[in-house]
Motif scaffolding. Structure first.
Motif, PDB file in Angstrom:
ATOM      1  N   THR B  91      -3.074  11.170   1.317  1.00  0.00           N
ATOM      2  CA  THR B  91      -3.320  10.022   0.840  1.00  0.00           C
ATOM      3  C   THR B  91      -3.802   9.330   1.529  1.00  0.00           C
ATOM      4  O   THR B  91      -3.333   9.166   3.001  1.00  0.00           O
ATOM      5  CB  THR B  91      -1.707   9.677   0.306  1.00  0.00           C
ATOM      6  OG1 THR B  91      -1.394  10.305  -0.460  1.00  0.00           O
ATOM      7  CG2 THR B  91      -2.168   8.229  -0.525  1.00  0.00           C
ATOM      8  N   LYS B  92      -4.720   8.326   1.289  1.00  0.00           N
ATOM      9  CA  LYS B  92      -5.318   7.545   2.341  1.00  0.00           C
ATOM     10  C   LYS B  92      -4.490   6.299   2.384  1.00  0.00           C
ATOM     11  O   LYS B  92      -4.155   5.738   1.521  1.00  0.00           O
ATOM     12  CB  LYS B  92      -6.787   6.990   1.605  1.00  0.00           C
ATOM     13  CG  LYS B  92      -7.744   5.975   2.453  1.00  0.00           C
ATOM     14  CD  LYS B  92      -8.856   5.620   1.868  1.00  0.00           C
ATOM     15  CE  LYS B  92      -9.706   4.785   2.684  1.00  0.00           C
ATOM     16  NZ  LYS B  92     -10.672   3.929   1.895  1.00  0.00           N
ATOM     17  N   PRO B  93      -4.158   5.920   3.950  1.00  0.00           N
ATOM     18  CA  PRO B  93      -3.013   4.877   3.943  1.00  0.00           C
ATOM     19  C   PRO B  93      -3.353   3.595   3.579  1.00  0.00           C
ATOM     20  O   PRO B  93      -4.735   3.431   3.601  1.00  0.00           O
ATOM     21  CB  PRO B  93      -3.079   5.079   5.504  1.00  0.00           C
ATOM     22  CG  PRO B  93      -3.599   6.249   5.924  1.00  0.00           C
ATOM     23  CD  PRO B  93      -4.687   6.465   4.992  1.00  0.00           C
ATOM     24  N   ALA B  94      -2.643   2.698   3.405  1.00  0.00           N
ATOM     25  CA  ALA B  94      -2.901   1.520   2.873  1.00  0.00           C
ATOM     26  C   ALA B  94      -3.372   0.643   4.091  1.00  0.00           C
ATOM     27  O   ALA B  94      -2.996   0.901   5.365  1.00  0.00           O
ATOM     28  CB  ALA B  94      -1.549   0.828   2.325  1.00  0.00           C
ATOM     29  N   PRO B 138       7.614  -4.855   0.331  1.00  0.00           N
ATOM     30  CA  PRO B 138       7.008  -3.952  -0.265  1.00  0.00           C
ATOM     31  C   PRO B 138       7.945  -3.142  -1.322  1.00  0.00           C
ATOM     32  O   PRO B 138       7.588  -2.420  -2.226  1.00  0.00           O
ATOM     33  CB  PRO B 138       6.548  -3.037   0.744  1.00  0.00           C
ATOM     34  CG  PRO B 138       7.577  -3.546   1.925  1.00  0.00           C
ATOM     35  CD  PRO B 138       7.670  -5.110   1.669  1.00  0.00           C
ATOM     36  N   ARG B 165      -0.967  -4.295   0.274  1.00  0.00           N
ATOM     37  CA  ARG B 165      -0.179  -2.957  -0.091  1.00  0.00           C
ATOM     38  C   ARG B 165       0.096  -3.127  -1.817  1.00  0.00           C
ATOM     39  O   ARG B 165      -0.190  -1.939  -2.232  1.00  0.00           O
ATOM     40  CB  ARG B 165       1.226  -3.463   0.190  1.00  0.00           C
ATOM     41  CG  ARG B 165       2.268  -1.940   0.018  1.00  0.00           C
ATOM     42  CD  ARG B 165       1.821  -0.937   0.936  1.00  0.00           C
ATOM     43  NE  ARG B 165       1.379  -1.011   2.293  1.00  0.00           N
ATOM     44  CZ  ARG B 165       2.626  -0.980   3.317  1.00  0.00           C
ATOM     45  NH1 ARG B 165       3.577  -0.664   3.059  1.00  0.00           N
ATOM     46  NH2 ARG B 165       2.117  -1.404   4.614  1.00  0.00           N
ATOM     47  N   TRP B 168      -3.233  -1.824  -2.893  1.00  0.00           N
ATOM     48  CA  TRP B 168      -3.558  -0.216  -2.667  1.00  0.00           C
ATOM     49  C   TRP B 168      -2.470   0.625  -3.781  1.00  0.00           C
ATOM     50  O   TRP B 168      -3.053   1.529  -4.303  1.00  0.00           O
ATOM     51  CB  TRP B 168      -3.067  -0.106  -1.338  1.00  0.00           C
ATOM     52  CG  TRP B 168      -2.754   1.080  -0.754  1.00  0.00           C
ATOM     53  CD1 TRP B 168      -3.897   2.010  -0.388  1.00  0.00           C
ATOM     54  CD2 TRP B 168      -1.850   2.185  -0.771  1.00  0.00           C
ATOM     55  NE1 TRP B 168      -3.433   3.142   0.240  1.00  0.00           N
ATOM     56  CE2 TRP B 168      -2.154   3.291  -0.020  1.00  0.00           C
ATOM     57  CE3 TRP B 168      -0.336   1.743  -1.015  1.00  0.00           C
ATOM     58  CZ2 TRP B 168      -1.043   4.333   0.191  1.00  0.00           C
ATOM     59  CZ3 TRP B 168       0.524   2.880  -0.551  1.00  0.00           C
ATOM     60  CH2 TRP B 168       0.272   4.183  -0.174  1.00  0.00           C
ATOM     61  N   LEU B 169      -1.372  -0.019  -4.161  1.00  0.00           N
ATOM     62  CA  LEU B 169      -0.400   0.992  -5.129  1.00  0.00           C
ATOM     63  C   LEU B 169      -1.133   0.970  -6.433  1.00  0.00           C
ATOM     64  O   LEU B 169      -1.069   2.072  -7.176  1.00  0.00           O
ATOM     65  CB  LEU B 169       0.894   0.188  -4.956  1.00  0.00           C
ATOM     66  CG  LEU B 169       1.821   0.377  -4.205  1.00  0.00           C
ATOM     67  CD1 LEU B 169       3.064  -0.432  -4.231  1.00  0.00           C
ATOM     68  CD2 LEU B 169       2.229   1.909  -4.141  1.00  0.00           C
ATOM     69  N   LEU B 172      -3.601   3.408  -6.712  1.00  0.00           N
ATOM     70  CA  LEU B 172      -2.985   4.898  -6.757  1.00  0.00           C
ATOM     71  C   LEU B 172      -2.165   5.151  -8.018  1.00  0.00           C
ATOM     72  O   LEU B 172      -2.248   6.237  -8.517  1.00  0.00           O
ATOM     73  CB  LEU B 172      -1.808   4.973  -5.605  1.00  0.00           C
ATOM     74  CG  LEU B 172      -2.077   5.021  -4.275  1.00  0.00           C
ATOM     75  CD1 LEU B 172      -1.053   4.961  -3.239  1.00  0.00           C
ATOM     76  CD2 LEU B 172      -2.967   6.143  -3.895  1.00  0.00           C
TER      77      LEU B 172
END
Lengths: 484, 534
Positions: B91-94, B138, B165, B168-169, B172
């Motif tokens: 998974t590409k990091p946040a 978070p 964050r 980014w979520l 996903l």
């Protein structure tokens, strides 16, 4: 100070724990959410007259209710217990919950007051008296248990053994023999029942009513094998569980059959495995027996604190890890949803405690009783972490000792969470720096929390390894421990 | 098929239907012997004769193999390696956060609000976070994102505090993107109910007016009259001359409701020919005559009914219900069709002047009614505001009652901006003193149309109105409801005043509604402090 064995001499240390009471901990005592709501309405000091406290000992107040006389409510702070003169059948009642919440939120409103009111003192005295009687009884029994073999333990588990005469010992022996006979016939009956199930096929079993499983479970209860009864009930649940049920049922039948075989050859097994088998069949290890075992004193990390509810049973699971040696322990308590008093409200994930533990006997001892618990600080570091491959290997070594091992603690180093979108729900997984991957269990609800906290950066993850994957329970990330 | 799969298949069918056990892998023979009743020696003997488990029945052999294979699977498992499939990959990091997080005390308060899930308070908390440009803790994001799927108001409040964050979520998890955070959702337009489709059109109209109009034009012929009329009303958002052709089509619709809606929208367009035609006709009959010292409205009634008026929906026989003659009725209907602001411009006066001139004219009552109806229809809030200020003057002169003003305020308030409503409430309170509200229901009628009350209004309510109301009738059914509204609406800064006001003797029991009021109001006060101190 908190002591699962309720030792009255440890009262003076209780205030160490008291200072750390949190609202969430108090709410954990509530029998249901409705109780929380009604209790909150009473959490103003104006509702209470004569509130008072003796730090670390007791807390009390009088709440004006619907009757002319106010309800008298008291809380034993040394070992949490509640008393209220209201007629509520819920336990603790809304008054007790409200009083505790009020104390946590506005401690200054409570005046330190000695002597305590008579009604509070009388209640505490009565409790102390009962507690002392139990402790004396346990102490009388425990020294004799230290040198006992498992076979002898059966005879010595009641406190009366040492004080009654020889006839009483004989009675105990007769009872033990009668139970062994009953269990043996229960095991035989279950073996035949399992064979019938296999003969007619799982598809056939899946269409059977709930009573089909319950009737067998009830017969096993009659045979004084409650552990086997629970496993039969679990088989019924698996048959109705949906995806993957046939694989799970095959595995569960295999484990159950292995247990029956092991019991039939009990005498040939190593002593720790004998204890394990007996426990799984349904022999209960009393607190006195456990306390007779070796004491393991140390500093422990509290890695998780979870409550699980199944029908009318709440299970409280607290995982500890000894700081220096990395040894794990599981504190396990049970309660009925309407009365949570037997649950411990003291444990907080992400703290460090000093405690002496006594492990339950078994092939791979994990379950323990905690005594002399003193909370020290929040966790400042974690250690004894393993990469995925080593953790799995450690579990496999555990299975070699205890083939029925179901939940095993994993503290994994630098893992990264990920989520793959499946048709129905996201499939959570974690992988480590060596690119090894573990799936998350279907029970895991925290994949998005894991991702949200870490942002898919490496973190140390604590959890339980279950049959179908990892159940995340705690996380060490950016110098802080997060309960999941 | 693996040994395990064969075994499971046998279990599903049952050994009575499928008696043959899968062949045992020789490497498992020792394990088999340990579990079976056979000794190792016997095993060797039986193995030689290829009779493993021959002394057992089929069911026992099945159970035994299940036991062995289960242990074998567990003990032999090795971890899989990434990537396993297109789904299971890294998974590409946040990205890093650029704005600070909320304080610990603010985060703790949010957790407390989430336990009870008081949506209003959570939204207020999020509004503070947005105001101070802070992002959410978070660990709370997933829970709120889940809830925001069903609560549009929560989604709107959450959006500015998502931080890197949160955004980014969202990337996903597609289920979080689909409803709340995407302003428009095509699926709702295709398969939603009338209310959802209206909401879609409104949202789309705000974001992309042309797309919304095209979407409506596409389905125009298939929709029922009630839907055509309702959907057409959404064009009022970002109305422009580009909507002209669709409105012209709607003007010849078979439904009178659709025609009326189209007519009002065309009349609202400053450059539409319809608006010019209407104003030309109205200013033929209504003019302002200016003298040295004063001006007056001159009204000449039309002499005959025209077919054009009929097309505009004007009824020949039926005036607006006021007692006026037929010709005056035609004029009144004409006036009600245009936005009063357009008439103000055409007559070169302002809103206040026009209302005064009309009131001094021979057709005062009917024309004022027509102007106000036009103002309501066209959301011409300047005109409604002028009327409400006029009513306040009358109230000061004791020429109307408080209830008359409140009733009119409640009627016009939805059209007025919130700031203007609060100004009116403040002036009303100044005018009426301690007796502004005769009962709790009247106060609630006002509260329904305002959200957060200013500190000044809060002080007035807490020091003047509430003491009187609490003394007068605490048994009123509305007291609990109204106090609950106040708990959410009063400015948090007034909390200590409220506490003082509601102070009571020790031991004396306070009613539940007072406790609830103080609890919620107290939380809002804590919230303000948690953010302001941070």
């Amino acid at each position: 100070m908190y002591d699962q064995t309720r030792n009255p001499e440890q009262y003076q240390k209780a205030s160490l724990f008291l200072m750390q009471w949190q609202r969430e901990q108090v709410l954990a005592f509530a029998p249901d959410s409705a109780s929380i709501k009604v209790a909150q309405k009473l959490t103003t000091i104006s509702k209470w007259s004569a509130p008072g406290v003796v730090d670390g000992v007791a807390l009390w107040g009088e709440c004006r209710g619907g009757r002319e006389k106010p309800y008298q409510t008291a809380i034993d702070l040394a070992e949490i217990a509640f008393k209220c003169s209201c007629p509520s059948r819920k336990f603790p009642c809304k008054h007790a919950l409200a009083l505790f919440l009020l104390y946590v939120e506005t401690t200054d409103s409570f005046v330190e007051q000695e002597p305590m009111p008579n009604w509070v003192q009388r209640w505490l005295d009565g409790r102390a008296k009962r507690r002392n009687a139990q402790t004396e009884s346990a102490l009388e029994t425990a020294p004799n248990l230290l040198k006992s073999t498992p076979a002898q333990l059966e005879k010595k588990t009641t406190p009366y053994t040492s004080t009654k005469g020889q006839s009483s010992v004989k009675t105990q022996e007769r009872r033990a023999a009668a139970r062994a006979e009953k269990v043996a016939s229960g095991v035989d009956e279950l073996t035949i029942w399992l064979k019938d199930l296999v003969r007619s096929g799982f598809i056939d079993a899946q269409t059977r009513p709930y009573s089909y499983w319950q009737q067998m479970a009830a017969r096993l209860i009659d045979a004084q094998a409650p552990g086997l009864a629970a496993q039969v009930t679990a088989l019924g649940n698996i048959a109705a569980s949906g995806d993957g049920w046939a694989d799970q049922l095959t595995a569960a039948l295999g484990k159950l059959f292995l247990l029956l075989k092991a019991y039939q050859r009990l005498e040939t097994l190593p002593v720790p495995l004998q204890r394990e088998v007996r426990t799984l069949i349904g022999w209960h290890q009393t607190k006195e027996e456990v306390l007779a075992g070796e004491a393991v004193a140390g500093h422990w990390r509290v890695l998780s604190h979870t409550l699980e509810q199944e029908e009318n049973l709440i299970s409280q699971r607290i995982w500890l890890q000894e700081i220096d040696r990395g040894q794990y322990a599981l504190i396990l308590n049970f309660a009925h949803p309407s009365n949570r008093q037997s649950l411990d409200a003291f444990w907080r994930s992400g703290t460090e405690v000093e405690a002496t533990l006594f492990y339950y006997a078994g092939a791979l001892p994990l379950r323990a009783l905690a005594t002399d618990v003193v909370t020290k600080t929040s966790l400042t570091s974690v250690a004894h972490l393993l990469p995925i491959a080593e953790a799995l290997h450690s579990y496999q070594q555990g299975v070699a000792q205890n083939p029925w091992l179901t939940r095993y603690p994993f503290f994994l180093a630098n893992v990264i969470p990920g989520a793959a979108q499946q048709r129905s729900a996201p499939q959570g997984f974690i992988y480590d720096q060596t690119q090894h991957l573990l799936p998350l269990s279907r029970k895991a609800k925290s994949i998005w929390q894991l991702l949200s906290i870490t942002g898919a950066h490496p973190a140390h993850l604590f959890g339980e390894w279950l049959d179908d994957g990892l159940l995340p329970l705690g996380l060490w990330y950016e110098g802080r421990y997060w309960a999941l | 098929m693996t040994m395990w799969q064969q075994l499971v298949q046998q279990g599903i069918l049952g050994t009575s239907r499928q008696p043959t056990l899968p062949p045992l892998d020789p490497s498992l023979a020792l394990l088999w012997s340990q579990v079976s009743d056979l000794s190792v020696e016997n095993l060797a003997e039986n193995k030689a004769e290829n009779k493993i488990g021959a002394k057992q029945d089929g069911e026992e052999r099945f159970l035994q193999m299940a036991a062995i294979l289960t242990q074998y699977e567990v003990a032999g498992r090795i971890p899989e390696a990434l990537p396993i499939s297109a789904d299971l990959h890294e998974t590409k990091p946040a990205p890093l956060e650029f704005v600070p997080s909320v304080t610990d005390s603010a985060a703790a308060l949010l957790r407390q609000l989430i336990v009870e899930f008081d949506l209003k308070l959570i939204i207020e908390w999020l509004t503070y976070a947005a105001k101070y440009a802070l992002h959410l803790p978070p660990e709370i994001l997933p829970l709120l994102l889940d809830r925001a799927r069903k609560e549009r108001a929560l989604a709107t409040a959450l959006s500015p505090c998502l931080g890197e964050r949160g955004r980014w979520l969202l990337m996903l998890n597609p289920s979080w993107q689909s409803t709340a955070f995407e302003s428009v959702d095509e699926e709702r337009w295709q398969i939603g109910n009338a209310e959802e489709r209206m909401a879609y059109l409104f949202a789309l109209r705000e974001a992309a007016p042309d797309r919304a109009r095209d979407a409506l034009a596409m389905v125009w012929e298939q929709e029922a009259a009630a839907e055509r009329s309702a959907f057409l009303a959404t064009l009022r958002v970002n109305l422009s001359m580009a909507d002209g052709p669709l409105l012209e089509t709607a003007m010849i619709d078979r439904s009178q409701y659709v025609r009326t809606e189209a007519l009002r929208l065309l009349a609202a367009l400053p450059d539409s020919s319809l608006r010019s035609a209407l104003l030309t006709q109205i200013t033929t009959y209504v003019t302002v005559e200016r003298g040295w010292l004063q001006q007056q409205l001159v009204v000449n009634l039309p002499s005959s009914f025209t077919q054009e008026w009929k097309a505009w929906g004007i009824r020949e026989q039926s005036p607006l219900g006021v007692r006026i003659g037929q010709k005056a009725g035609w004029l009144v209907q004409l006036v009600s069709l245009v936005p009063p602001s357009a008439l103000v411009e055409a007559l070169a006066v302002d809103a206040v002047e026009l209302l005064e001139l009309v009131r001094a004219s021979d057709y005062a009552e009917a024309l004022v009614t027509a102007l106000l109806e036009g103002a309501e229809q066209h959301r011409d809030f300047d005109f409604l505001l002028a009327e409400l200020h006029h009513l306040l003057r009358l109230l000061e002169l004791a020429q109307i009652s408080q209830s008359e003003f409140i009733e009119r305020f409640a009627r016009y308030a939805p059209t007025l901006p919130m700031g203007k409503r609060l100004t009116l409430v403040r002036r009303y309170l100044n005018t009426t003193g301690t007796s502004a509200f005769g009962d709790w229901a009247t106060l609630q009628m006002v509260l329904r149309h305002v959200d957060s009350l200013s500190p000044a209004i809060t002080t007035q309510l807490l020091t003047q109105q509430l003491p009187t109301l609490l003394q007068r009738n605490t048994r009123d059914y509305g007291v609990g409801r109204t106090l609950l509204d106040l708990a959410y609406q009063l400015a948090p800064v007034g909390y200590s005043q409220a506490e003082t006001l509601l102070q009571h003797n020790p031991g004396e029991e306070r009613p539940d509604y007072i406790e609830r009021f103080l609890q919620i109001y107290g939380l809002r006060w804590q919230m303000m402090q948690a953010f302001e101190d941070g």
